[in-house]
Design a protein around this motif. Structure first.
Motif, PDB file in Angstrom:
ATOM      1  N   ASP A   1       0.838  -1.207   0.000  1.00 28.01           N
ATOM      2  CA  ASP A   1       0.000   0.000   0.000  1.00 28.01           C
ATOM      3  C   ASP A   1       0.872   1.256   0.000  1.00 28.01           C
ATOM      4  OD1 ASP A   1      -2.277  -1.511  -0.034  1.00 28.01           O
ATOM      5  OD2 ASP A   1      -2.735  -1.264   2.107  1.00 28.01           O
ATOM      6  N   GLU A   2       2.016   1.188   0.666  1.00 35.55           N
ATOM      7  CA  GLU A   2       2.919   2.343   0.723  1.00 35.55           C
ATOM      8  C   GLU A   2       3.477   2.654  -0.664  1.00 35.55           C
ATOM      9  OE1 GLU A   2       3.372  -0.375   2.901  1.00 35.55           O
ATOM     10  OE2 GLU A   2       2.214   0.640   4.467  1.00 35.55           O
ATOM     11  N   GLU A   3       3.829   1.600  -1.417  1.00 35.77           N
ATOM     12  CA  GLU A   3       4.330   1.809  -2.781  1.00 35.77           C
ATOM     13  C   GLU A   3       3.245   2.434  -3.654  1.00 35.77           C
ATOM     14  OE1 GLU A   3       7.387  -1.628  -4.025  1.00 35.77           O
ATOM     15  OE2 GLU A   3       5.459  -2.373  -3.249  1.00 35.77           O
ATOM     16  N   ALA A   4       2.039   1.930  -3.508  1.00 32.30           N
ATOM     17  CA  ALA A   4       0.925   2.467  -4.288  1.00 32.30           C
ATOM     18  C   ALA A   4       0.670   3.927  -3.915  1.00 32.30           C
ATOM     19  CB  ALA A   4      -0.331   1.627  -4.075  1.00 32.30           C
TER      20      ALA A   4
ATOM     21  N   LEU B   1       2.020  -1.090 -11.154  1.00 25.29           N
ATOM     22  CA  LEU B   1       3.281  -1.348 -10.458  1.00 25.29           C
ATOM     23  C   LEU B   1       3.674  -2.823 -10.543  1.00 25.29           C
ATOM     24  CD1 LEU B   1       2.924   0.909  -7.297  1.00 25.29           C
ATOM     25  CD2 LEU B   1       4.410   1.275  -9.268  1.00 25.29           C
ATOM     26  N   ARG B   2       2.699  -3.697 -10.413  1.00 28.10           N
ATOM     27  CA  ARG B   2       2.973  -5.143 -10.498  1.00 28.10           C
ATOM     28  C   ARG B   2       3.516  -5.498 -11.881  1.00 28.10           C
ATOM     29  NH1 ARG B   2       2.231  -9.613  -7.753  1.00 28.10           N
ATOM     30  NH2 ARG B   2       1.926 -11.567  -8.853  1.00 28.10           N
ATOM     31  N   ALA B   3       2.924  -4.953 -12.926  1.00 27.75           N
ATOM     32  CA  ALA B   3       3.390  -5.235 -14.290  1.00 27.75           C
ATOM     33  C   ALA B   3       4.825  -4.745 -14.480  1.00 27.75           C
ATOM     34  CB  ALA B   3       2.461  -4.581 -15.308  1.00 27.75           C
ATOM     35  N   GLU B   4       5.140  -3.568 -13.950  1.00 27.69           N
ATOM     36  CA  GLU B   4       6.511  -3.050 -14.052  1.00 27.69           C
ATOM     37  C   GLU B   4       7.488  -3.963 -13.318  1.00 27.69           C
ATOM     38  OE1 GLU B   4       6.580   0.977 -12.594  1.00 27.69           O
ATOM     39  OE2 GLU B   4       5.305   1.707 -14.227  1.00 27.69           O
ATOM     40  N   LYS B   5       7.106  -4.365 -12.112  1.00 29.79           N
ATOM     41  CA  LYS B   5       7.977  -5.247 -11.322  1.00 29.79           C
ATOM     42  C   LYS B   5       8.153  -6.608 -11.999  1.00 29.79           C
ATOM     43  CE  LYS B   5       7.395  -3.551  -6.617  1.00 29.79           C
ATOM     44  NZ  LYS B   5       7.028  -3.958  -5.256  1.00 29.79           N
ATOM     45  N   GLU B   6       7.095  -7.138 -12.586  1.00 28.51           N
ATOM     46  CA  GLU B   6       7.178  -8.425 -13.274  1.00 28.51           C
ATOM     47  C   GLU B   6       8.124  -8.344 -14.461  1.00 28.51           C
ATOM     48  OE1 GLU B   6       3.148  -9.545 -14.173  1.00 28.51           O
ATOM     49  OE2 GLU B   6       2.783 -10.293 -12.142  1.00 28.51           O
TER      50      GLU B   6
END
Length: 174
Positions: free
Chosen positions: A23-26, A149-154
């Motif tokens: 949640d902090e990253e978001a 963010l998940r797509a970038e991290k993946e």
């Protein structure tokens, strides 16, 4: 296809399973990218489109006398939205050709435009609803941010994983 499916499962188990978005990253992303959660102004519009100017003027006269816009669009329009009573759906700025775009965003909901000439023919527009530009709050936008963010991290994790595999690979020349 079978190999692609197996590779997809391998990447999902080896790489993507370890990725999470806090949640902090978001919240940080939301604070650093204020435009991400903004929606543009848009209007829900309908049109009657004909090629003949006199026919367009006659249709406008009939509308001014109280005839139903959707009914006239089904009868007389030659546009692809004819079957839907002229309904164009939701339209954002700079989607339509210039004279139409200007008119659409000046009309109030429920109003009908005068006959407008474009490079394609003659149009009569009706705005049925308007939505002003607005920004969504963090809670409403959190899911979209987390997915981004998940797509970038993946992608980053996959690149690192693939590089590690290449570094470990032993290539023999026979």
């Amino acid at each position: 296809m079978k190999q692609e499916m197996l590779l997809g499962k391998l990447v999902a188990a080896d790489v993507n399973a370890r990725i999470s978005v806090s949640d902090e990253e978001a919240q940080d992303y939301y604070d650093e990218n204020p435009d991400f959660c903004k929606s543009e102004a848009r209007v829900r519009a309908s049109q009657i489109f004909v090629r003949d100017e006199q026919k367009a003027k006659d249709l406008k006269e009939r509308l001014d006398q109280g005839e139903d816009f959707a009914k006239l669009a089904r009868e007389a329009s030659i546009g692809p939205e004819k079957a839907r009573g002229g309904d164009l759906g939701w339209v954002s700025r700079q989607t339509m050709p210039e004279p139409l775009d200007q008119t659409l965003f000046r009309l109030a909901a429920g109003n009908t435009s005068p006959v407008i000439k474009s490079a394609y023919g003659f149009h009569i527009l009706k705005v049925t609803e308007t939505q002003r530009a607005r920004a969504r709050n963090f809670d409403a936008c959190k899911g979209d941010i987390a997915a981004t963010l998940r797509a970038e991290k993946e992608n980053e994790a996959f690149t690192a994983w693939l590089s590690a595999l290449k570094a470990k690979a032993v290539i023999k020349k026979e």
